[in-house]
Design an enzyme around this catalytic site. Structure first.
Site, PDB file in Angstrom:
ATOM      1  N   PHE A  12       0.830  -1.210   0.000  1.00 28.09           N
ATOM      2  CA  PHE A  12       0.000   0.000   0.000  1.00 28.09           C
ATOM      3  C   PHE A  12       0.867   1.263   0.000  1.00 28.09           C
ATOM      4  CE2 PHE A  12      -2.096   2.742   3.426  1.00 28.09           C
ATOM      5  CZ  PHE A  12      -2.708   3.577   2.517  1.00 28.09           C
ATOM      6  N   ILE A  13       1.618   1.492   1.063  1.00 30.47           N
ATOM      7  CA  ILE A  13       2.390   2.745   1.168  1.00 30.47           C
ATOM      8  C   ILE A  13       3.557   2.722   0.178  1.00 30.47           C
ATOM      9  CG2 ILE A  13       3.731   4.233   2.724  1.00 30.47           C
ATOM     10  CD1 ILE A  13       2.119   2.992   5.081  1.00 30.47           C
ATOM     11  N   GLY A  37       1.638  -7.613  -0.688  1.00 39.53           N
ATOM     12  CA  GLY A  37       1.746  -6.687  -1.824  1.00 39.53           C
ATOM     13  C   GLY A  37       1.268  -7.341  -3.100  1.00 39.53           C
ATOM     14  N   SER A  82       0.251  -5.974  10.133  1.00 44.25           N
ATOM     15  CA  SER A  82      -0.936  -6.178  10.973  1.00 44.25           C
ATOM     16  C   SER A  82      -0.571  -6.556  12.406  1.00 44.25           C
ATOM     17  CB  SER A  82      -1.790  -7.281  10.348  1.00 44.25           C
ATOM     18  OG  SER A  82      -2.655  -7.826  11.299  1.00 44.25           O
ATOM     19  N   TYR A 148       4.144  -6.936  17.360  1.00 41.68           N
ATOM     20  CA  TYR A 148       4.423  -5.988  16.266  1.00 41.68           C
ATOM     21  C   TYR A 148       5.108  -4.726  16.805  1.00 41.68           C
ATOM     22  CZ  TYR A 148       3.262  -2.501  12.675  1.00 41.68           C
ATOM     23  OH  TYR A 148       3.320  -1.484  11.746  1.00 41.68           O
ATOM     24  N   ASN A 177      -2.029   5.862  11.977  1.00 41.65           N
ATOM     25  CA  ASN A 177      -2.830   4.975  11.111  1.00 41.65           C
ATOM     26  C   ASN A 177      -2.946   5.548   9.709  1.00 41.65           C
ATOM     27  OD1 ASN A 177      -3.463   4.194  13.942  1.00 41.65           O
ATOM     28  ND2 ASN A 177      -4.738   2.688  12.883  1.00 41.65           N
ATOM     29  N   ARG A 216      -8.087   7.004  16.914  1.00 41.24           N
ATOM     30  CA  ARG A 216      -6.872   6.899  16.103  1.00 41.24           C
ATOM     31  C   ARG A 216      -6.548   8.245  15.474  1.00 41.24           C
ATOM     32  NH1 ARG A 216      -6.792   2.837  18.529  1.00 41.24           N
ATOM     33  NH2 ARG A 216      -6.312   0.713  17.823  1.00 41.24           N
TER      34      ARG A 216
HETATM   35  P1  NAD Z   1       1.434  -3.562   3.191  1.00 36.78           P
HETATM   36  O1  NAD Z   1       1.133  -4.901   3.768  1.00 36.78           O
HETATM   37  O2  NAD Z   1       0.537  -3.038   2.140  1.00 36.78           O
HETATM   38  O3  NAD Z   1       2.929  -3.504   2.634  1.00 36.78           O
HETATM   39  C1  NAD Z   1       3.973  -4.280   3.155  1.00 36.78           C
HETATM   40  C2  NAD Z   1       4.745  -4.852   1.975  1.00 36.78           C
HETATM   41  O4  NAD Z   1       5.839  -5.630   2.467  1.00 36.78           O
HETATM   42  C3  NAD Z   1       3.906  -5.783   1.103  1.00 36.78           C
HETATM   43  O5  NAD Z   1       4.090  -5.468  -0.265  1.00 36.78           O
HETATM   44  C4  NAD Z   1       4.444  -7.176   1.417  1.00 36.78           C
HETATM   45  O6  NAD Z   1       4.293  -8.079   0.333  1.00 36.78           O
HETATM   46  C5  NAD Z   1       5.891  -6.855   1.760  1.00 36.78           C
HETATM   47  N1  NAD Z   1       6.502  -7.861   2.625  1.00 36.78           N
HETATM   48  C6  NAD Z   1       5.995  -8.413   3.752  1.00 36.78           C
HETATM   49  N2  NAD Z   1       6.850  -9.308   4.255  1.00 36.78           N
HETATM   50  C7  NAD Z   1       7.935  -9.317   3.439  1.00 36.78           C
HETATM   51  C8  NAD Z   1       9.145 -10.047   3.432  1.00 36.78           C
HETATM   52  N3  NAD Z   1       9.434 -10.979   4.378  1.00 36.78           N
HETATM   53  N4  NAD Z   1      10.030  -9.819   2.442  1.00 36.78           N
HETATM   54  C9  NAD Z   1       9.770  -8.912   1.458  1.00 36.78           C
HETATM   55  N5  NAD Z   1       8.627  -8.194   1.413  1.00 36.78           N
HETATM   56  C10 NAD Z   1       7.719  -8.401   2.395  1.00 36.78           C
HETATM   57  O7  NAD Z   1       1.507  -2.567   4.433  1.00 36.78           O
HETATM   58  P2  NAD Z   1       1.666  -0.976   4.483  1.00 36.78           P
HETATM   59  O8  NAD Z   1       0.478  -0.477   5.201  1.00 36.78           O
HETATM   60  O9  NAD Z   1       2.011  -0.436   3.153  1.00 36.78           O
HETATM   61  O10 NAD Z   1       2.905  -0.843   5.484  1.00 36.78           O
HETATM   62  C11 NAD Z   1       4.185  -0.382   5.066  1.00 36.78           C
HETATM   63  C12 NAD Z   1       5.051  -0.164   6.293  1.00 36.78           C
HETATM   64  O11 NAD Z   1       4.484   0.836   7.121  1.00 36.78           O
HETATM   65  C13 NAD Z   1       5.238  -1.392   7.181  1.00 36.78           C
HETATM   66  O12 NAD Z   1       6.550  -1.388   7.688  1.00 36.78           O
HETATM   67  C14 NAD Z   1       4.261  -1.155   8.301  1.00 36.78           C
HETATM   68  O13 NAD Z   1       4.618  -1.850   9.482  1.00 36.78           O
HETATM   69  C15 NAD Z   1       4.360   0.337   8.453  1.00 36.78           C
HETATM   70  N6  NAD Z   1       3.210   0.949   9.102  1.00 36.78           N
HETATM   71  C16 NAD Z   1       2.004   0.964   8.469  1.00 36.78           C
HETATM   72  C17 NAD Z   1       0.922   1.585   9.100  1.00 36.78           C
HETATM   73  C18 NAD Z   1      -0.422   1.677   8.451  1.00 36.78           C
HETATM   74  O14 NAD Z   1      -1.304   2.285   9.067  1.00 36.78           O
HETATM   75  N7  NAD Z   1      -0.634   1.147   7.256  1.00 36.78           N
HETATM   76  C19 NAD Z   1       1.077   2.161  10.367  1.00 36.78           C
HETATM   77  C20 NAD Z   1       2.323   2.091  10.988  1.00 36.78           C
HETATM   78  C21 NAD Z   1       3.395   1.505  10.329  1.00 36.78           C
HETATM   79  C1  UD2 Z   2      -2.406   0.227  12.660  1.00 29.34           C
HETATM   80  C2  UD2 Z   2      -1.525  -0.405  11.597  1.00 29.34           C
HETATM   81  C3  UD2 Z   2      -0.305  -0.968  12.194  1.00 29.34           C
HETATM   82  C4  UD2 Z   2       0.305  -0.088  13.259  1.00 29.34           C
HETATM   83  C5  UD2 Z   2      -0.646   0.795  14.063  1.00 29.34           C
HETATM   84  C6  UD2 Z   2      -0.017   2.047  14.636  1.00 29.34           C
HETATM   85  C7  UD2 Z   2      -2.840  -1.436   9.795  1.00 29.34           C
HETATM   86  C8  UD2 Z   2      -3.419  -2.694   9.256  1.00 29.34           C
HETATM   87  N1  UD2 Z   2      -2.223  -1.545  10.982  1.00 29.34           N
HETATM   88  O1  UD2 Z   2      -2.822  -0.746  13.650  1.00 29.34           O
HETATM   89  O2  UD2 Z   2       0.607  -1.293  11.128  1.00 29.34           O
HETATM   90  O3  UD2 Z   2       1.486   0.457  12.888  1.00 29.34           O
HETATM   91  O4  UD2 Z   2      -1.722   1.259  13.298  1.00 29.34           O
HETATM   92  O5  UD2 Z   2      -0.647   2.305  15.859  1.00 29.34           O
HETATM   93  O6  UD2 Z   2      -2.928  -0.399   9.199  1.00 29.34           O
HETATM   94  N2  UD2 Z   2     -11.293  -2.399  13.843  1.00 29.34           N
HETATM   95  C9  UD2 Z   2     -12.655  -2.659  13.920  1.00 29.34           C
HETATM   96  N3  UD2 Z   2     -13.248  -3.304  12.876  1.00 29.34           N
HETATM   97  C10 UD2 Z   2     -12.555  -3.726  11.780  1.00 29.34           C
HETATM   98  C11 UD2 Z   2     -11.165  -3.463  11.713  1.00 29.34           C
HETATM   99  C12 UD2 Z   2     -10.573  -2.794  12.775  1.00 29.34           C
HETATM  100  O7  UD2 Z   2     -13.300  -2.310  14.898  1.00 29.34           O
HETATM  101  O8  UD2 Z   2     -13.178  -4.309  10.859  1.00 29.34           O
HETATM  102  C13 UD2 Z   2     -10.665  -1.640  14.942  1.00 29.34           C
HETATM  103  C14 UD2 Z   2      -9.473  -2.315  15.586  1.00 29.34           C
HETATM  104  O9  UD2 Z   2      -9.840  -3.210  16.600  1.00 29.34           O
HETATM  105  C15 UD2 Z   2      -8.728  -1.092  16.128  1.00 29.34           C
HETATM  106  C16 UD2 Z   2      -9.012   0.007  15.096  1.00 29.34           C
HETATM  107  O10 UD2 Z   2     -10.158  -0.432  14.383  1.00 29.34           O
HETATM  108  O11 UD2 Z   2      -9.265  -0.693  17.365  1.00 29.34           O
HETATM  109  C17 UD2 Z   2      -7.876   0.205  14.135  1.00 29.34           C
HETATM  110  O12 UD2 Z   2      -7.483  -1.068  13.656  1.00 29.34           O
HETATM  111  P1  UD2 Z   2      -6.455  -1.268  12.444  1.00 29.34           P
HETATM  112  O13 UD2 Z   2      -6.290  -2.734  12.245  1.00 29.34           O
HETATM  113  O14 UD2 Z   2      -6.875  -0.432  11.293  1.00 29.34           O
HETATM  114  O15 UD2 Z   2      -5.133  -0.574  12.958  1.00 29.34           O
HETATM  115  P2  UD2 Z   2      -4.279  -0.641  14.305  1.00 29.34           P
HETATM  116  O16 UD2 Z   2      -4.481   0.662  14.994  1.00 29.34           O
HETATM  117  O17 UD2 Z   2      -4.509  -1.900  15.058  1.00 29.34           O
END
Ligand code: NAD
Ligand code: UD2
Length: 312
Positions: A12-13, A37, A82, A148, A177, A216
């Site tokens: 995603f990011i 991904g 996750s 995590y 988030n 959040r």
């Molecule tokens: P995402 O799952 O869309 O992207 C993660 C990518 O990493 C995917 O393309 C996946 O295939 C790849 N990947 C996973 N395991 C791997 C491995 N062992 N080797 C190579 N590639 C691998 O998630 P995202 O939301 O884009 O997250 C990107 C980064 O940002 C992550 O480090 C995540 O922990 C961090 N982050 C995301 C959020 C959020 O809200 N989305 C919040 C805090 C931190």
């Molecule tokens: C998010 C990020 C994680 C992390 C964190 C930072 C994702 C998937 N995870 O975790 O990577 O870095 O932020 O604090 O983006 N929920 C519901 N119903 C649903 C789905 C979720 O109630 O169908 C709730 C869940 O229990 C939580 C909130 O929504 O209270 C946010 O959940 P999440 O999975 O989007 O993200 P979070 O905060 O666990």
């Protein structure tokens, strides 16, 4: 023009970042194992190495670039993002989330004859755990609740080693988030906005874990990749860590209201048990981000949700 490696660039990011760097006329190599991904997220002109971020050979191959010259910097985003999955697959997510990061730092140390290459990497608000002293500043004592969060904190600790012992400069961002187009709505492990946006748009019920009053700090993906690119452009030393957040609080109930208003629909909520290790309040203080990079997150929730719903 520079050449950058993005680990997790099919996610995603990472895929939004790849688009942005290519639009700025840089070259991009992606390392991704395609676990969450998708191949269709990869921009046509980016080079892809399919491999595991915890495999030193795969990381070295990706960092060498297609011309053997080596990349100019690394954006390390590959992780199992996750919190819930880190509970179910503890050891497996630990391998990717912590060993993967150490593998990237080590390869960055050895990447070039001219010296280590800089790494901008994703940490997380999860390192704060259930700290209610919001908005959270970077100098709060980290107390992660989830595997995590512990692994992300470990990444920050290893980043200090990377700089002080190994000479690898890093910048870590504690993402709050993140949401926006392309976030997978089909996985139960995905971000809540992607799941709710799809279901509300289709008039389907949503499941709320707990009472829905958890709060959040939702950050639009466009702001995140703009700030990541900005950080890389700066010449940096050390192992600094910054919140990447808006400072604004939104509860799940509020989020649902806004989505329903935007979609002109009303959906049923099912309340289930709170998730184990779920954080109640997560709001960051963006002051350090603002004073260091002279910028803020600019996209408000309404604008960001509209873009998410229309897929742009
Ligand atoms: P995402 O799952 O869309 O992207 C993660 C990518 O990493 C995917 O393309 C996946 O295939 C790849 N990947 C996973 N395991 C791997 C491995 N062992 N080797 C190579 N590639 C691998 O998630 P995202 O939301 O884009 O997250 C990107 C980064 O940002 C992550 O480090 C995540 O922990 C961090 N982050 C995301 C959020 C959020 O809200 N989305 C919040 C805090 C931190
Ligand atoms: C998010 C990020 C994680 C992390 C964190 C930072 C994702 C998937 N995870 O975790 O990577 O870095 O932020 O604090 O983006 N929920 C519901 N119903 C649903 C789905 C979720 O109630 O169908 C709730 C869940 O229990 C939580 C909130 O929504 O209270 C946010 O959940 P999440 O999975 O989007 O993200 P979070 O905060 O666990």
């Amino acid at each position: 023009m520079a050449h950058y490696l993005i680990t997790g660039g099919c996610g995603f990011i990472g895929s939004h970042l790849a688009d942005r760097l290519l639009a700025d006329r840089h070259r991009v190599t992606i390392l991704d194992n395609l676990s969450s991904g998708r191949l269709e997220n990869k921009p046509a002109t980016a080079r892809l190495v399919v491999g595991d971020v915890a495999d030193p050979d795969a990381v070295r191959e990706a960092m060498a670039g297609d011309d053997g010259e080596g990349v100019d910097g690394v954006f390390h985003l590959a992780a199992v993002a996750s919190v819930q999955k880190s509970r179910e697959l503890w050891a497996e997510t630990h391998r990717t989330n912590l060993l993967g990061t150490v593998t990237v730092f080590e390869a960055a140390r050895d990447a070039r004859r001219g010296g280590p290459v800089p790494v901008v990497y994703a940490s997380s608000a999860a390192i704060y755990g259930d700290n209610t002293n919001t908005p959270l500043k970077e100098d709060e004592l980290p107390r992660p609740l989830s595997a995590y969060g512990v692994d992300k904190l470990g990444c920050e600790m290893h980043a200090r080693v990377a700089w002080t012992i190994q000479g690898v400069p890093t910048v870590g961002f504690r993402f709050f988030n993140v949401y926006g187009p392309r976030q997978d709505p089909m996985s139960p492990y995905s971000g809540v906005i992607s799941i709710f946006a799809r279901r509300v748009a289709r008039g389907e019920d949503v499941e709320i874990h707990g009472d829905g009053q958890q709060v959040r700090d939702f950050v639009f993906v466009g702001d995140v990749v703009r700030i990541l690119a900005l950080a890389m452009e700066r010449r940096f030393a050390g192992a600094q860590v910054y919140n990447l957040c808006t400072g604004r609080a939104t509860s799940l109930v509020m989020l649902l209201e806004v989505l329903q208003e935007l979609c002109g629909s009303k959906v049923r909520r099912r309340h289930t048990e709170p998730r184990a290790g779920d954080i109640r309040m997560s709001i960051g203080d963006p002051s350090l981000l603002r004073s260091t990079f002279d910028t803020m997150c600019q996209v408000g929730l309404l604008q960001g949700l509209s873009a998410t719903l229309t897929g742009r």
